[in-house]
Design a protein around this motif. Sequence first.
Motif, PDB file in Angstrom:
ATOM      1  N   TYR A 114       3.301  27.230  51.305  1.00 40.52           N
ATOM      2  CA  TYR A 114       3.152  28.521  50.642  1.00 40.52           C
ATOM      3  C   TYR A 114       1.645  28.792  50.597  1.00 40.52           C
ATOM      4  CZ  TYR A 114       3.006  32.009  46.905  1.00 40.52           C
ATOM      5  OH  TYR A 114       2.766  33.143  46.169  1.00 40.52           O
ATOM      6  N   LEU A 116      -1.054  31.805  51.379  1.00 35.66           N
ATOM      7  CA  LEU A 116      -1.155  33.240  51.600  1.00 35.66           C
ATOM      8  C   LEU A 116      -2.539  33.693  52.061  1.00 35.66           C
ATOM      9  CD1 LEU A 116       0.815  34.466  48.454  1.00 35.66           C
ATOM     10  CD2 LEU A 116       1.697  33.874  50.724  1.00 35.66           C
ATOM     11  N   HIS A 117      -3.545  32.820  51.943  1.00 36.33           N
ATOM     12  CA  HIS A 117      -4.894  33.162  52.405  1.00 36.33           C
ATOM     13  C   HIS A 117      -5.541  31.922  53.009  1.00 36.33           C
ATOM     14  CE1 HIS A 117      -6.209  31.301  48.647  1.00 36.33           C
ATOM     15  NE2 HIS A 117      -5.439  32.153  47.990  1.00 36.33           N
ATOM     16  N   SER A 138       6.550  27.857  57.023  1.00 35.52           N
ATOM     17  CA  SER A 138       5.656  28.659  56.200  1.00 35.52           C
ATOM     18  C   SER A 138       6.384  29.810  55.526  1.00 35.52           C
ATOM     19  CB  SER A 138       4.518  29.200  57.054  1.00 35.52           C
ATOM     20  OG  SER A 138       3.710  30.077  56.307  1.00 35.52           O
ATOM     21  N   TYR A 139       6.074  30.013  54.260  1.00 41.77           N
ATOM     22  CA  TYR A 139       6.605  31.162  53.526  1.00 41.77           C
ATOM     23  C   TYR A 139       6.238  32.461  54.226  1.00 41.77           C
ATOM     24  CZ  TYR A 139       7.527  34.344  49.632  1.00 41.77           C
ATOM     25  OH  TYR A 139       7.990  35.381  48.855  1.00 41.77           O
ATOM     26  N   CYS A 140       5.068  32.500  54.820  1.00 37.80           N
ATOM     27  CA  CYS A 140       4.589  33.711  55.511  1.00 37.80           C
ATOM     28  C   CYS A 140       5.412  34.019  56.760  1.00 37.80           C
ATOM     29  CB  CYS A 140       3.119  33.562  55.896  1.00 37.80           C
ATOM     30  SG  CYS A 140       2.042  33.538  54.457  1.00 37.80           S
ATOM     31  N   SER A 145       9.838  39.236  56.122  1.00 40.61           N
ATOM     32  CA  SER A 145       8.577  39.343  55.374  1.00 40.61           C
ATOM     33  C   SER A 145       7.728  40.470  55.905  1.00 40.61           C
ATOM     34  CB  SER A 145       7.804  38.041  55.438  1.00 40.61           C
ATOM     35  OG  SER A 145       7.495  37.681  56.758  1.00 40.61           O
TER      36      SER A 145
END
Length: 145
Positions: A114, A116-117, A138-140, A145
């Motif tokens: 997780y 995000l940056h 990956s959550y991304c 999404s």
Amino acid sequence: MNVTFCGHAQVVQIEQVTEWLYTITQVLIEQGATTFYLGGYGAFDNLAASVLRAQKKRYPQIEMILVLAYLETTKDTSGYDSTVYPPLETVPRRFAISHRNRWMVESADVVVAYVLHDWGGAATTLRYASRKKKKIISYCDRVGS
């Protein structure tokens, strides 16, 4: 199969991340994951541990291992099956968490991320996992999404 987690100290959209973790951990368990290494710091680590505790009711064979960054710790370890302290005795205290994270990546077949940056400890750990050619979920990258 060994799995570890890599994520930020803060989590936005907790319900969506929790749902995603349930789905991912269930798929991994059904694919043969038995050992889950957890860092125990921050919201994502705590969320992953919470999801795995719920999964353990359905899949009692899975093992939750808290990987300690410091030998002398006051961290509550009661929610885990066991703890492990990697060989960090010679690592300066300020680098213990990053070295522990690398050990977790090296010990895992799959990294659930997780991130995000691209700055901070979670991003550094994810880049390390990528360099080590670990399978990364990956959550991304989730669908929709």
